[in-house]
Each structure stands twice: as structure tokens, then as C-alpha cells.
Design an enzyme around this catalytic site. Sequence first.
Site, short mmCIF file in Angstrom:
data_model
loop_
_atom_site.label_atom_id
_atom_site.label_comp_id
_atom_site.label_asym_id
_atom_site.label_seq_id
_atom_site.Cartn_x
_atom_site.Cartn_y
_atom_site.Cartn_z
CG HIS A 194 -51.81 30.76 -33.96
ND1 HIS A 194 -51.09 31.28 -32.80
CD2 HIS A 194 -50.56 30.25 -34.36
CE1 HIS A 194 -50.14 31.38 -32.68
NE2 HIS A 194 -49.66 30.60 -33.73
CG HIS A 249 -47.29 33.83 -36.35
ND1 HIS A 249 -47.12 34.25 -35.24
CD2 HIS A 249 -47.26 32.30 -36.56
CE1 HIS A 249 -47.13 33.31 -34.40
NE2 HIS A 249 -46.97 32.19 -35.06
CG HIS A 262 -48.36 25.10 -33.10
ND1 HIS A 262 -48.93 25.09 -34.32
CD2 HIS A 262 -47.64 26.21 -33.06
CE1 HIS A 262 -48.83 25.81 -35.01
NE2 HIS A 262 -48.01 26.77 -34.30
CG ASP A 283 -48.85 28.81 -37.16
OD1 ASP A 283 -48.55 29.77 -36.83
OD2 ASP A 283 -48.42 27.73 -37.00
ZN ZN Z 1 -47.45 30.29 -34.31
#
Ligand code: ZN
Length: 447
Positions: free
Chosen positions: A55, A57, A267, A318
Site C-alpha cells: 500500500h 500513495h 487500515h 502508505d
Molecule cells: Zn492509504
Amino acid sequence: MDVIFADYALVGDEIRANVRISIAEGRLGSVEVGAQPQAGDERHAFVLPGMPNLHSHTFQRAIAGLAETRGPGADSFWSWRTVMYQFGLSMNPDQLEAIAAQAFMEMVEQGFSRVGEFHYLHHDRDGSLYANPAEHLDRVAAAAGATGIGLTMLPVFYAHSGFGGLAPADGQRRFIHDLDQFARLMERGTEITRELPGSNLGLAPHSLRAVTPEELSALTTMTTGPIHIHVAEQVKEVEDCIAWSGVRPVEWLLDHALVNGRWCLVHATHVTENEVTAMANSGAIAGLCPVTEANLGDGIFPASSFIAQGGRYGVGSDSNVSISLREELQILEYSQRLAERSRNVIAAPGQSTGVSLFTKALVGGAQALQSESGIVSGAPADLFSLDLSNVPWSAKHMIDQWIFGAGIGIDCAWVRGRKLVSGGRHVGRDEISARFRTVVSDLMAAG
Ligand SMILES: [Zn+2]
């Protein structure tokens, strides 16, 4: 054919001695345990399989460390999100590509061989579509190609600002699609991942607050690849979901979608014991991002209960506030210790915590990204070696010493057989980090 001879290597879930690993056409050939080194073998002390980062971004790498000053009141995820939106709203495609390249390069340097890029920054700064509506997916793919990391592209569908199909906020204008536009984005995603070696395609409904039930069911028919979703990161999100539907987000999702081993619930922080059991039984991967979840003050996922019930997990970087495989694994374990006031929580009795954390994240991460992992004949040649020149070490405790101790870094890393990192540095580091520094300075000056 290249051959790596490791004094020790993690094979399956055991540390084995004298492992001779051959690499041909990007894959592992033979893996011989208890072998003799041969002339011409590349020698390393300790070799591990590359880890999937389930995961990310990438664009958020630009704000690492820039949202750590306390505001006038109690700071929260939502105040962090305001800073993130400011940067996200001003970035152009060249800047995005430079930031993604930096993040992907750091991932490879830190032991990650593949990334699940949960990408939701799609449109031009005013919210209009680019002439190429998949401009940003192309830029992410270019950054992956330049750094050599394996890419699981997860284009994100985002349509609403809250449960019940609320209209998006202005700050979300670069994220928004309708289903027809998104189907076209997925077509281009198919082409991109067909052309980029070592890549595949899934999709990601952003969260239950950003998609309606009808949109969610339409999205699940658009791919046979992995499906990832943010699910219960914030208490407010849980409260809003209950106000909307009468039930909690994980409960709602498991009741309304066919959640199975293709899914990754990112999450799933705020869950009841019943939700933990249902999640474990679904076969979905829990996408845990311990560094970011700690940075954002999200809360603690009840990992030990989930694992005891057969639940599988992987780890992700993340927000990319600190890209480090060992930190993700360390904080995952430490958060459980703090919550349970206990030690060695994740491992089974008699097992090394580091080996347990690593091997479970390896298997779960590969499932979440529909990829292969591990030092096994036929798998992609994704490996890294540790730099043990500064510490006394023992093979038995090696992975624990790396994760929980100090002074051990990553020496070399290979992805699909290409040696991308040597002496801790990516082959493209000078150029990639110079561009990154310029781009982030420009963005800070503009902000
Ligand atoms: Zn995220």
C-alpha cells in the site's frame, strides 16, 4: 546466468546455511541448500527475499516531515490531510513522476521489490481531465520503470466526500470520476501494465465513504486483479458509517460485497472481535501500515487475535513518511506489545519474532498484489542482502537483529534478477534524488 552464494538465506520460514541461488531471465533457477561456493559466484553473508509493499500513495512522499508542527488545537488525521491536499493540489505531472521515482527508489533500497500503488491523484489542478486522462498512471508507470520496482497498479475510484453519496469537496477535485470515465482509465491501465515488465493491474474503491454501494458493485466487475480498499482507519469514519447504515464499515463491507482472497482491507484499524473473526474467515489480506498509522495517530489493529484466527496480513508504506521495511515490521510488533503489555506477541511459541513477521508479511503481501515471493525455484529473482560489516551477529538471530537492533543496513538488492542496489545505493540514486530535491523545493516555495 548469475549465481549468488549466501552464507545464510531465509528459505521458506527457515534460516538455511550455504545457499546457492541461480538466476536466469529474471527468475530463480536452482536453490541449493548446504551447497559449496563455486568460482564466479557472487558472495553474500545473508540474503532475504524481496518484500511486496502492498500500500503506497507515492505523491505523499513529498510531504514527509512537513506536517509535524502542532496546530492550535488537537491535531488529527484530518489536519494532516489538509496539508497533504495542499501539496497534492499543486503538483504537475513532471513533479509527480519525480516524487514517485524517489519513493520507488527508496523502497528498493529498503528491501521492497514490488509496490501496490493506490493511486487517486488523477486530474489536472483545476479538476479537469488531462488530454490523456491516464496521464498520472503513465507517470507512475514511468517512475516504476526507471527504478525497476515491480508495480501493481491500483487506480482508485473516488466519487464522494462522505457516506450516502455526498458531493465531493473542492479539495478532492483531482480525484473524482464517474464509472464510465473510470472504465476508460482501467482500459489504459490494462495497456500500461501490459507494456511494463513486472507489472499487473487491480483497482481500488477509495473507501466506503467515497463510493456508493452501487458503484462498489460495478467496480468489482471491472477487474480480475486485486481489489484494495481503505476501510476503518478513523473513529469518525466508523461513526459516520454507523449513522448511515446502522453497522460498522468492515461489517458492512463483509455483508455487502463478496470479499475473498482477492481483497486487501487497508487500515482495518477499528474493528470489533466479531469483525476480526469475519475478516480472518473471508481470506482477505489485512493491509497494515504501522509507520503511517502511528504517524497519523490512527489506532492499533488487533493483529495477534487476527493471526491466531488464521488471518493473513502484509505491510505497506502508505504515506511514505519513512520508507523502511524494518520499521514497518518493528512498529507492527511494538504496537501489539504496547497494547497488550506483553513481549514477542506475533510469533508462535519458540519462533523468532522477526522471522514470523517477515515470512507472514511476505506471503500476505504477495497474495494482496497477486504476485509471487520467496526464495524458491521459479519465483521472480527478487532478493536483498544485509550489510553485516558493523555488528557482531548470529545467524539464528539475524532477522531479529536487523529489525529490532541497530547498525544493520541493506547492502544489495535485485528485482527480477537486475541488481539495482549496491552498497545501499540505487543505481539511479544521484539523478533521481537531485530531481526530487528540486521538485520538492519548488512545491514548498509555491506553498
Ligand atoms: Zn492509504
